[in-house]
Write an enzyme that holds these catalytic residues in place. Sequence first.
Site, PDB file in Angstrom:
ATOM      1  N   LYS A   1       7.106   6.878  -9.166  1.00  0.00           N
ATOM      2  CA  LYS A   1       7.970   6.656  -7.999  1.00  0.00           C
ATOM      3  C   LYS A   1       7.945   5.175  -7.611  1.00  0.00           C
ATOM      4  O   LYS A   1       6.908   4.659  -7.213  1.00  0.00           O
ATOM      5  CB  LYS A   1       7.490   7.493  -6.809  1.00  0.00           C
ATOM      6  CG  LYS A   1       8.521   7.495  -5.689  1.00  0.00           C
ATOM      7  CD  LYS A   1       7.971   7.998  -4.378  1.00  0.00           C
ATOM      8  CE  LYS A   1       7.580   6.889  -3.449  1.00  0.00           C
ATOM      9  NZ  LYS A   1       8.670   5.970  -3.074  1.00  0.00           N
TER      10      LYS A   1
ATOM     11  N   GLU B   1      -4.749  -0.118  -5.695  1.00  0.00           N
ATOM     12  CA  GLU B   1      -4.576  -1.577  -5.599  1.00  0.00           C
ATOM     13  C   GLU B   1      -3.902  -1.840  -4.263  1.00  0.00           C
ATOM     14  O   GLU B   1      -2.716  -1.567  -4.101  1.00  0.00           O
ATOM     15  CB  GLU B   1      -3.688  -2.082  -6.747  1.00  0.00           C
ATOM     16  CG  GLU B   1      -4.215  -1.764  -8.136  1.00  0.00           C
ATOM     17  CD  GLU B   1      -5.471  -2.535  -8.493  1.00  0.00           C
ATOM     18  OE1 GLU B   1      -5.722  -3.578  -7.877  1.00  0.00           O
ATOM     19  OE2 GLU B   1      -6.206  -2.067  -9.375  1.00  0.00           O
TER      20      GLU B   1
ATOM     21  N   CYS C   1       0.841  -9.819  -3.260  1.00  0.00           N
ATOM     22  CA  CYS C   1      -0.492  -9.435  -2.781  1.00  0.00           C
ATOM     23  C   CYS C   1      -1.514 -10.544  -3.032  1.00  0.00           C
ATOM     24  O   CYS C   1      -2.550 -10.596  -2.390  1.00  0.00           O
ATOM     25  CB  CYS C   1      -0.929  -8.145  -3.447  1.00  0.00           C
ATOM     26  SG  CYS C   1      -0.896  -8.274  -5.235  1.00  0.00           S
TER      27      CYS C   1
ATOM     28  N   GLU D   1      -3.193  -8.341   7.323  1.00  0.00           N
ATOM     29  CA  GLU D   1      -2.243  -8.769   6.291  1.00  0.00           C
ATOM     30  C   GLU D   1      -0.841  -8.878   6.899  1.00  0.00           C
ATOM     31  O   GLU D   1      -0.335  -7.917   7.463  1.00  0.00           O
ATOM     32  CB  GLU D   1      -2.232  -7.749   5.144  1.00  0.00           C
ATOM     33  CG  GLU D   1      -1.341  -8.189   4.006  1.00  0.00           C
ATOM     34  CD  GLU D   1      -1.220  -7.157   2.890  1.00  0.00           C
ATOM     35  OE1 GLU D   1      -1.035  -5.960   3.199  1.00  0.00           O
ATOM     36  OE2 GLU D   1      -1.303  -7.558   1.719  1.00  0.00           O
TER      37      GLU D   1
HETATM   38  P1  NAD Z   1       3.371   1.059   1.007  1.00  0.00           P
HETATM   39  O1  NAD Z   1       1.968   1.496   1.008  1.00  0.00           O
HETATM   40  O2  NAD Z   1       4.181   1.254   2.235  1.00  0.00           O
HETATM   41  O3  NAD Z   1       4.197   1.805  -0.140  1.00  0.00           O
HETATM   42  C1  NAD Z   1       3.839   1.706  -1.507  1.00  0.00           C
HETATM   43  C2  NAD Z   1       4.392   2.924  -2.239  1.00  0.00           C
HETATM   44  O4  NAD Z   1       3.732   4.091  -1.768  1.00  0.00           O
HETATM   45  C3  NAD Z   1       5.880   3.164  -2.011  1.00  0.00           C
HETATM   46  O5  NAD Z   1       6.451   3.626  -3.210  1.00  0.00           O
HETATM   47  C4  NAD Z   1       5.878   4.254  -0.957  1.00  0.00           C
HETATM   48  O6  NAD Z   1       7.040   5.031  -0.964  1.00  0.00           O
HETATM   49  C5  NAD Z   1       4.679   5.073  -1.375  1.00  0.00           C
HETATM   50  N1  NAD Z   1       4.055   5.895  -0.327  1.00  0.00           N
HETATM   51  C6  NAD Z   1       4.052   5.685   1.014  1.00  0.00           C
HETATM   52  N2  NAD Z   1       3.370   6.678   1.631  1.00  0.00           N
HETATM   53  C7  NAD Z   1       2.923   7.514   0.662  1.00  0.00           C
HETATM   54  C8  NAD Z   1       2.146   8.712   0.668  1.00  0.00           C
HETATM   55  N3  NAD Z   1       1.684   9.245   1.785  1.00  0.00           N
HETATM   56  N4  NAD Z   1       1.868   9.291  -0.500  1.00  0.00           N
HETATM   57  C9  NAD Z   1       2.298   8.744  -1.661  1.00  0.00           C
HETATM   58  N5  NAD Z   1       3.046   7.624  -1.737  1.00  0.00           N
HETATM   59  C10 NAD Z   1       3.347   7.015  -0.583  1.00  0.00           C
HETATM   60  O7  NAD Z   1       3.364  -0.459   0.567  1.00  0.00           O
HETATM   61  P2  NAD Z   1       4.590  -1.451   0.485  1.00  0.00           P
HETATM   62  O8  NAD Z   1       4.976  -1.853   1.873  1.00  0.00           O
HETATM   63  O9  NAD Z   1       5.634  -0.892  -0.426  1.00  0.00           O
HETATM   64  O10 NAD Z   1       3.933  -2.686  -0.277  1.00  0.00           O
HETATM   65  C11 NAD Z   1       3.272  -3.731   0.355  1.00  0.00           C
HETATM   66  C12 NAD Z   1       1.780  -3.563   0.236  1.00  0.00           C
HETATM   67  O11 NAD Z   1       1.393  -3.473  -1.124  1.00  0.00           O
HETATM   68  C13 NAD Z   1       1.010  -4.749   0.781  1.00  0.00           C
HETATM   69  O12 NAD Z   1      -0.084  -4.279   1.528  1.00  0.00           O
HETATM   70  C14 NAD Z   1       0.507  -5.456  -0.467  1.00  0.00           C
HETATM   71  O13 NAD Z   1      -0.654  -6.219  -0.314  1.00  0.00           O
HETATM   72  C15 NAD Z   1       0.270  -4.307  -1.367  1.00  0.00           C
HETATM   73  N6  NAD Z   1       0.246  -4.747  -2.753  1.00  0.00           N
HETATM   74  C16 NAD Z   1      -0.954  -4.749  -3.401  1.00  0.00           C
HETATM   75  C17 NAD Z   1      -1.031  -5.186  -4.720  1.00  0.00           C
HETATM   76  C18 NAD Z   1      -2.329  -5.191  -5.478  1.00  0.00           C
HETATM   77  O14 NAD Z   1      -2.287  -5.343  -6.685  1.00  0.00           O
HETATM   78  N7  NAD Z   1      -3.459  -5.040  -4.835  1.00  0.00           N
HETATM   79  C19 NAD Z   1       0.140  -5.602  -5.367  1.00  0.00           C
HETATM   80  C20 NAD Z   1       1.341  -5.601  -4.661  1.00  0.00           C
HETATM   81  C21 NAD Z   1       1.380  -5.155  -3.357  1.00  0.00           C
END
Ligand code: NAD
Length: 482
Positions: free
Chosen positions: A174, A249, A283, A385
Site C-alpha cells: 500500500k 522505519e 526522513c 519532527e
Molecule cells: P504515516 O505514518 O502517516 O503514513 C505512512 C503509511 O502508513 C501510509 O501509507 C498510510 O496510509 C499508512 N497508515 C497510516 N495509518 C495506518 C495504520 N493504522 N495501519 C497501517 N497503515 C497505516 O506517515 P507519512 O505522513 O506518510 O510519512 C511521513 C513520516 O514518515 C515521517 O515521520 C517520516 O520521518 C517518516 N519516514 C521515515 C523514513 C525512514 O526510513 N525512517 C523514511 C521516510 C519517511
Amino acid sequence: MEHQIQNYIGGDWHAAQSGAYLDNYQPATGKVYSRLPDSDARDVELAVEAARKALPHWSKCGAQERFQILMRVADLIERDIESFASAESADSGKARTLARTVDIPRAIANFRFFATAILHFSSEAHPMEGEAVNFTLRQPLGIVGCISPWNLPLYLFTWKIAPALATGNCVIAKPSELTPMTAYLLTKVCAEAGLPAGVLNILHGLGGKVGQAIVEHPEIKAISFTGGTATGRSIAQTAAPMFKKLSLELGGKNPVLIFADAPFEEMLNTTVRSSFANNGQICLCGSRIYIQRPIYEQFREAFVARVKALRVGDPEAPDTNQGALVSQQHLEKVAGYIRLAQEEGGKILCGGQRVEMPGELAGGYYLQPTVIEGLPIGCRTNQEEIFGPVVTIAPFDTEEEGLAFANGTNYGLAATVWTNDLMRAHRVAEQLHFGIVWINCWMLRDLRTPFGGVRQSGVGREGGLEALRFFTEPKNVCIRYW
Ligand code: NAD
C-alpha cells in the site's frame, strides 16, 4: 477526471469493493487531479487470495527467474522514466528535476540491486566436528505487507517490494493515499515485465482502513512499514500480539554537528541540501544544526544568504529548488511549528511565510525555507519532527556539549558530523545514538549498508543483507553424521 487509479489484484486492475473513490490533490495547484480507490478489508481479502494462489510457483521458481523478471521491471521503469518523474512530481509537489534525478533512478536501482542480490545470497553452515552439520535454510515468509509514506513515493515503495519479491514472497503493498500515482504506474510495468499474477498486489486507500486491514490479516506474515512514529506504534500494537515480523522505519529529528575545523564550503553546500532537499521532507534531513561557536556567526550569515537564494515555485520548472509541500494539512502543520517556534522564543532569520503563486498555481502549498535561531535545546520545536523546510541553528562550545545536544531527543535515525579531525570523527561517531552517521557528507547511500533508526526512529534494519534476512525465515537443519 484525468486519471482514475485502480487496485492491482491477481494481475488485474479493479475498483475497490466499496465502489468508492478518494480525491487525489495536486500539491502544485491545490486541485483534485485524480481519484484513488477507497479500499478496505474486503480488498485485502481478495489480494490475499490472489497471493495465496501465486505463492507456490513464485516461492519455488528459483532466484534466476525472479532475477530476470525484476531486472525487466527496472528496465521498463527506465524506459518510462519521464512519465514516472512527471507523475511523481505532480503527485507529491516535489521539483520534477529531483524526481527525475533522484527518486525514479533510485527506484530503478532498488530493483536492480535486489534482483542481483538474490543471486549472491547465501546462508551459514555450522559444522560440529565429527558429529553433525547444521545449515541454515532461508525460506520466504509467504505473504508479506509493505506500507510506505508519501515523501519518497516510488523510491521507498520499491525499497521494500524489491527485496520482498526477490526472496520469493508474495506481496500486498500500500502506497500513501497522498501519492498513489507511481505505484499505479508500477503495476503496468510489472504486468509488461511478466511478473506472474498475484505475486504483487497493490491496494490504495486510507491507512486507518486498508492499511490497518493489511496489518490485521492473519495470513500476512510480516509488515515492513515506513512512516510516522505514531503510526508505527499503532501498527506494532496490532501486529506484535499476532507475532508478525516487523520492520519499522519511523520519524527523525536529525542533528547536524558542525565543528570549527569543518571544510567550510563543502559543509555549507551540503548543509543547504541536507536541510531543504525535497522541502525538508526526507526522513534523513538534518533539522537541528549545531555549530561550534568560533564559526557560528560566519555560518549563520553564509547559510541564511544561501537559503534566501533557493527558488520556491512551479515543480515543473527546471530551475525550481523547492516545489510545493505535499498537502494543505501538512502545510498547516509546518506553519503551526513556525508559529510555535516564535512562541518559544525563536527568531526567524529567513523564510517563515507562505509563498503566493500566480495563476494555476495560486492554490498550491508553497512555503519559504525557514531558518530559526535562539531556541532552547529542549523546546518542542527542537524535539518534535516537523518534516518540512524548517531548521533551527544554535552554537555549542565543546565536543561533549555538541554530542549532548545531538543526542538530546527521543529520535535516533541519522546524524551528520562535519570535522577535519579524524580522531574526533571516530570518537563522535561512536557516541552518537543514531542508526546512521554521516561524516563530512550527507545521504551518500550504498544500498548494501544497514539502514534504519534507534529509539523512536524505529526497529529493525533495511538494505542489503538485512532486507534479504528480514524477508526470509531462517530454519536450522541439523544432520548427524553416521
Ligand atoms: P504515516 O505514518 O502517516 O503514513 C505512512 C503509511 O502508513 C501510509 O501509507 C498510510 O496510509 C499508512 N497508515 C497510516 N495509518 C495506518 C495504520 N493504522 N495501519 C497501517 N497503515 C497505516 O506517515 P507519512 O505522513 O506518510 O510519512 C511521513 C513520516 O514518515 C515521517 O515521520 C517520516 O520521518 C517518516 N519516514 C521515515 C523514513 C525512514 O526510513 N525512517 C523514511 C521516510 C519517511
